[in-house]
Design an enzyme around this catalytic site. Sequence first.
Site, PDB file in Angstrom:
ATOM      1  N   HIS A 485       0.640  -1.287  -0.086  1.00  0.00           N
ATOM      2  CA  HIS A 485       0.274   0.039   0.033  1.00  0.00           C
ATOM      3  C   HIS A 485       0.961   1.249  -0.008  1.00  0.00           C
ATOM      4  O   HIS A 485       0.578   2.122   0.782  1.00  0.00           O
ATOM      5  CB  HIS A 485      -0.789   0.080   1.225  1.00  0.00           C
ATOM      6  N   ARG A 547      -7.591   3.447  -0.412  1.00  0.00           N
ATOM      7  CA  ARG A 547      -6.726   2.617   0.045  1.00  0.00           C
ATOM      8  C   ARG A 547      -5.568   2.467  -0.541  1.00  0.00           C
ATOM      9  O   ARG A 547      -4.641   2.325   0.231  1.00  0.00           O
ATOM     10  CB  ARG A 547      -7.564   1.268  -0.157  1.00  0.00           C
ATOM     11  N   GLY A 566      -9.066  -2.665  -3.917  1.00  0.00           N
ATOM     12  CA  GLY A 566      -9.589  -3.010  -2.729  1.00  0.00           C
ATOM     13  C   GLY A 566      -9.036  -3.975  -1.718  1.00  0.00           C
ATOM     14  O   GLY A 566      -7.976  -4.414  -2.274  1.00  0.00           O
ATOM     15  N   GLU A 572     -11.952  -0.480  -7.430  1.00  0.00           N
ATOM     16  CA  GLU A 572     -12.934   0.653  -7.854  1.00  0.00           C
ATOM     17  C   GLU A 572     -12.054   1.633  -8.739  1.00  0.00           C
ATOM     18  O   GLU A 572     -11.035   1.935  -8.696  1.00  0.00           O
ATOM     19  CB  GLU A 572     -13.602   1.405  -6.578  1.00  0.00           C
ATOM     20  N   TYR A 582     -13.853   9.414  -0.540  1.00  0.00           N
ATOM     21  CA  TYR A 582     -14.011   8.131  -1.511  1.00  0.00           C
ATOM     22  C   TYR A 582     -14.271   6.990  -0.412  1.00  0.00           C
ATOM     23  O   TYR A 582     -14.641   5.884  -0.830  1.00  0.00           O
ATOM     24  CB  TYR A 582     -13.191   7.962  -2.451  1.00  0.00           C
TER      25      TYR A 582
END
Length: 693
Positions: A485, A547, A566, A572, A582
């Site tokens: 991430h 994310r 996700g 998305e 969001y």
Amino acid sequence: MQRRIRMLAVLASAVTIMATATAANAADPLLSQGKPVTASTQSGCCSAAAAVDGDSATRWASTANIDPSWIYVDLGATAHVSRVRLQWDKSCATAYEIGVSNDKTTWTKIYSTTTGQGGVEDLTTVSGDGRYVRMLGSKRCRTDAAYGYSLQEFGVYGTTGGGGDTVPPTPPGKPELVSATPNSATIKWAAATDNVGVTAYDIFRDGQLCATTAGNVLQGTCNNLNPNVTYGFYVNARDAVGNISQASETTPVKTPPSNDTQKPTVPTNVKASNVQSTSVGLSWTASTDNVGVTGYNVYNASGGTSTKVGSTNGTSITVGGLTPNTAYHFQVTAFDANGNESAPSTPPVDVTTSGGSSCTPSQGMCTVKQVGTDDDVVWGLVTLADGTILYNQRDAHTIVHLNPATGAKKTIGTVPNVQSTSGEGGLTGLEINPKSFASDNWLYIMHTSPSDNRIVRIKYDPAADSLLTSTEQVLVSGIQRNKFHDGGRLRFSPDGKYLFAGTGDAQNGDNAQNKSNLNGKVLRINPDGTIPSDNPFGNAIWTLGHRNIQGLAFDSQGRLWEQEFGNSIMDETNLIEKGGNYGWPKCEGTSGSCGGFIAPKKTYPVGSGSCSGITIVHDALYVACQKGERIYRHEISGSSLVNSKQFFSGTYGRLRTVEPAPNGGIWMATSNGGDKDSTPHNSNNRIFHVTVA
């Protein structure tokens, strides 16, 4: 008389002190608005989130006739709470208490009453420290069984950052395998340490959260795995205020095969349709299996060999990248989760593609030509004025110059101060300013350093074809890093005025909603790294609630589109709005508590998604997917994505990067091998030019 005067003076002084304290408390900022909120129950009309949305026309309502009932808000970090304002609907509480906690388990009471009056109750004398603040109602104003508790607004005021705990735990020890079944794995690890105390461990497999344990539990199990598959497991530690450690080392675990040895039945009724010059549609009747069919592989049996050209979990596929005016012999097999694969369908479906080189809208994506290979992870990629390419090698930390016409390539330099994360970090984003690169030769780069993620710029010398590392300027620093991430995509606005960057949440969902934290955001800066005066929050943040962003692209109207991963439900695609929220971590795609957040324009199941780069050509949006091993193509119509199609499903493996190419085509790069280990030069990747409609 003198005694009375002294008493009046003391009373006046006390009143002044109380007034001063109340004024000071009233001046403390509102901390709760828009923060994650949880309730013991909520009715269908009125979600818990409505109590912290700043709108008194909405409300939270508990299920009727349940005592006690509670609601708590997560402030995101330990705060000193100095004021709580309750705005009740008619269903108020006569008996309730306010409590604070750092772990949602042990609560410290800072206020209680048995004579609540409803309406607005502004509690300006409360005082306590905690990340979570709870209203616990034990007696309702309306004793009729048809009513519960109802809050229009739950306002918590106070201050954060006043010397609280900011030290994250140390990384846990490297996981060890305890046991594995075809569908689960149990691991254990050595404890992390913390200056206050570890309260929880999060277990991840290949970057996706799969289990959580308490801080005193050093073993956990991840379920819903597939048999005979290798996964990478690692662990993060958390403390009571939400500080998250760097990740442990990764341990690969291969699940054993199941005892299922039965192959699915052979697919039948294979038919061809929509035969074009470079693509063919195929469909078939579903196979059956004693456990379940997982998917289908498509092969071309031409020339005495059988070559896999696609895969899908459905019963139809468009096979692309074909050669015009060429004969193909297609066969389809079915496979299950244990890797049992049926015999190929017979007889082969014989198809000859049409002639011609045009690429029609009905085809969408046409001729595919390989222009280069690389043994590292190809991440950021830009096109120079002469049609050649610069791209980043994520794990080797170098930039490569490729001539697509000849395949010749040269390493132009190593970016200084880059450090990988044994996961997704390293040398990621690469961008040039479309309006000034010809004169200034700045390369804009996003990368992981030993301490953070950052955005820098470095001059490129076209004459020497080299990177001038001595010119490096750090534009943005302090973006938290973690094993996964880390975001990384960069994109200039078409007018060249602003640089946008996509960041990840550093595996801490709370970061995404924190407007003082650069993680889980779309950032917007000037080319020199300064903050534009019209940014919505007075810092580099443009939008929040993301994310892990790895795709940014502008359409012909100058609107920014964004792609993010996700966790376990859906990826998305978003249309970015200034100051927009969001939803992550409360909302994943359209799943979760999504009220009040901007909804995605398109979602994708993670199993057929894990989509990374995006690009827009002729107002068609192309999305490159890794786990899904495909390209999604959507046409942009107004603010919607329509006429969606899938291409190259399973043809080239994992796809990470797509970028505009000269003359209206796109560059497309794979991400096969070595994708999650940060080891340089252990990948097997290809770069293609794709002709598009």
